[in-house]
Design an enzyme around this catalytic site. Structure first.
Site, PDB file in Angstrom:
ATOM      1  N   HIS A 185       0.861  -1.196   0.000  1.00 15.99           N
ATOM      2  CA  HIS A 185       0.000   0.000   0.000  1.00 15.99           C
ATOM      3  C   HIS A 185       0.891   1.238   0.000  1.00 15.99           C
ATOM      4  CE1 HIS A 185      -3.200   2.780   1.184  1.00 15.99           C
ATOM      5  NE2 HIS A 185      -4.023   1.827   0.818  1.00 15.99           N
ATOM      6  N   ASP A 204      -7.854  -5.457   0.038  1.00 14.06           N
ATOM      7  CA  ASP A 204      -8.302  -6.340  -1.053  1.00 14.06           C
ATOM      8  C   ASP A 204      -7.918  -7.794  -0.862  1.00 14.06           C
ATOM      9  OD1 ASP A 204      -7.531  -3.512  -2.897  1.00 14.06           O
ATOM     10  OD2 ASP A 204      -9.540  -4.386  -2.791  1.00 14.06           O
TER      11      ASP A 204
END
Ligand code: SDX
Length: 432
Positions: free
Chosen positions: A313, A371
């Protein structure tokens, strides 16, 4: 924003005059150096492709502490919100700045419920798509097409119009996503039913048919509602920044949100949940847990182009708090549905365990993100993989429209227009 007690001075080694730059601080997070006058004062630009160190706006909606793995919606920690609120609470919070009391919640639920139908002409529009069109291609078209129906709420300078557009978009996204799904499987559309919850209504529009109604399963409804809560907003991510930049031109909210849908589709962003489940299914097909070592080797070999989808991320350099909550939801749903031995969930847990022990991932601070587990939950409740990102868009619509509204309410807002470092030809004459 408040002036910080720090000062910043930009000096140049060639004797050009140095420039003093104001420094401001927010409620939480890093201070900012205000460079708005830099080009005027020093005739230079700041260079930051990918915006690794650039704050493009002020915002009071969401705060992420990437080092600590913390996420706040309007100051409330996501862990507390996920346990005590439903998605309509979160929509009210993100739009209005605080959680609703019982009366406000009932009024908000009713307002959204009574805007869930779409113009019947949308059915005609949808018929133009191939049955095998990706749901995100359809959704990008449908959301943009909403601007063709709601001219009465596109005066962006009118706060009331902005509020009506926000409710219309939040209310209609489930209907549009369900219509895209029904179109892809050749079934008739199911109209919204006003006596169901927001999430229950969506499930029924997805899975009911004219021949057989759908009884909302509480476990499934709660799990999907939790997924909506966890995806509602996330600071200035790529799709939110797209909505802001698109909206800064003064275009209507439906067009700006359609731009956000298009951006979210990418596998580096919202498309990662679909890509992650596909990755797990491929590993499973090749031999499952026994093949994880081989897969990890491929990921670490840059030339393979293989990425561990659902990992890493830009902001979180610690565990994404949403991934933890999603993993928990996974366990609850799989147990409630008697799927606790789901091989893909076991594979995902094993993959996470291996990665979090491997220096390649540790050195790069790569952790599971939102996710990584969301696809397994959605698959368990019957959502087809191709619809995962459309579900993400459904949930993120409230964040997009709240950030769009915050931008337009800022008296300082201007059209966004970044500059560049030009590396092309110098001036040259055409020789014909
Ligand atoms: C979302 O911004 C948001 O807030 C987004 C989001 C939201 O709610 O809106 O949180 C939703 O988009 C989550 C992210 C979903 N994307 C994925 O899961 C796709 C896989 N992850 C990546 O592609 C990547 O981690 C990003 C895009 C998420 C972040 O990319 P960055 O910040 O640009 O980092 P990078 O690509 O420069 O990677 C840094 C290093 C590189 O290695 P080195 O060049 O230093 O040797 O880490 C490696 C990368 O090669 N790396 C990965 C990896 N992610 C980064 N290696 C293998 N697998 C990965 N997933």
């Amino acid at each position: 924003m408040q002036p910080s007690n720090k000062k910043a001075t930009l000096s140049f080694s060639d004797g050009s005059p140095s420039v003093d730059l104001p420094v401001y601080k927010g409620t939480l997070g890093p201070d900012v150096v205000d460079i708005r006058a830099l080009y005027h004062d020093a005739h230079v630009f700041m260079y930051d492709p990918g915006f690794l160190s650039t704050a493009a706006c002020q915002s009071s909606i969401t705060f992420i502490d990437g080092e600590k793995g913390r996420l706040l919606y309007r100051g409330y920690p996501i862990e507390q919100l996920a346990k005590t609120c439903d998605f309509m609470d979160i929509c009210y919070l993100i739009l209005n700045g605080d959680l609703p009391d019982a009366k406000q919640k009932a009024a908000f639920d009713s307002l959204v419920t009574h805007h869930t139908m779409v113009n019947e002409q949308m059915h005609v529009f949808l018929r133009g798509f191939r049955r095998d069109a990706h749901p995100m291609a359809i959704l990008t078209g449908l959301v943009g097409a909403l601007s063709a129906f709601y001219h009465d709420s596109t005066d962006i300078t009118n706060p009331r119009h902005r509020e009506v557009s926000a409710i219309r978009l939040i209310a209609k996204m489930p209907t549009l996503v369900a219509m895209a799904y029904k179109h892809s499987i050749g079934e008739p559309y199911i109209y919204p039913k006003n006596d169901l919850s927001y999430t229950g209504n969506f499930l029924r529009m997805m899975f009911a048919t004219p021949c057989e109604d759908y009884q909302v399963n509480d476990v499934v409804e709660r799990a999907l509602d939790r997924i909506f809560v966890l995806h509602a907003d996330h600071e200035q991510n790529a799709s939110t920044s797209t909505v802001r930049l698109c909206g800064s031109s003064g275009t209507n909210p439906f067009a700006a949100i359609a731009a956000g849908v298009a951006c979210l589709w990418g596998p580096a962003h919202g498309g990662a949940n679909e890509a992650c489940l596909h990755m797990l299914e491929q590993i499973q097909a090749r031999g499952g847990v026994d093949k994880l070592g081989e897969f990890i080797k491929q990921v670490k070999d840059k030339s393979s182009g293989v990425r561990l989808m659902g990992f890493g991320h830009r902001v979180y350099k610690n565990y994404d708090p949403r991934a933890k909550l999603m993993q928990q939801t996974c366990k609850e749903v799989l147990a409630a549905l008697g799927l606790e031995n789901d091989p893909l969930f076991k594979l995902a847990m094993a993959l996470e365990h291996i990665a979090l022990e491997d220096p390649y991932f540790i050195d790069r601070k790569l952790y599971p993100n939102v996710d990584f587990y969301s696809g397994i939950v959605q698959r368990a409740i019957g959502i087809p993989r191709s619809l995962f990102t459309a579900i993400f868009a459904l949930a993120r619509t409230v964040g997009w429209i709240a950030q769009w509204n915050e931008m337009l309410s800022d008296p300082e807002y201007k059209i966004g227009r970044p500059r560049q470092l030009y590396m092309g030809h110098a001036v040259r004459d055409v020789k014909r």
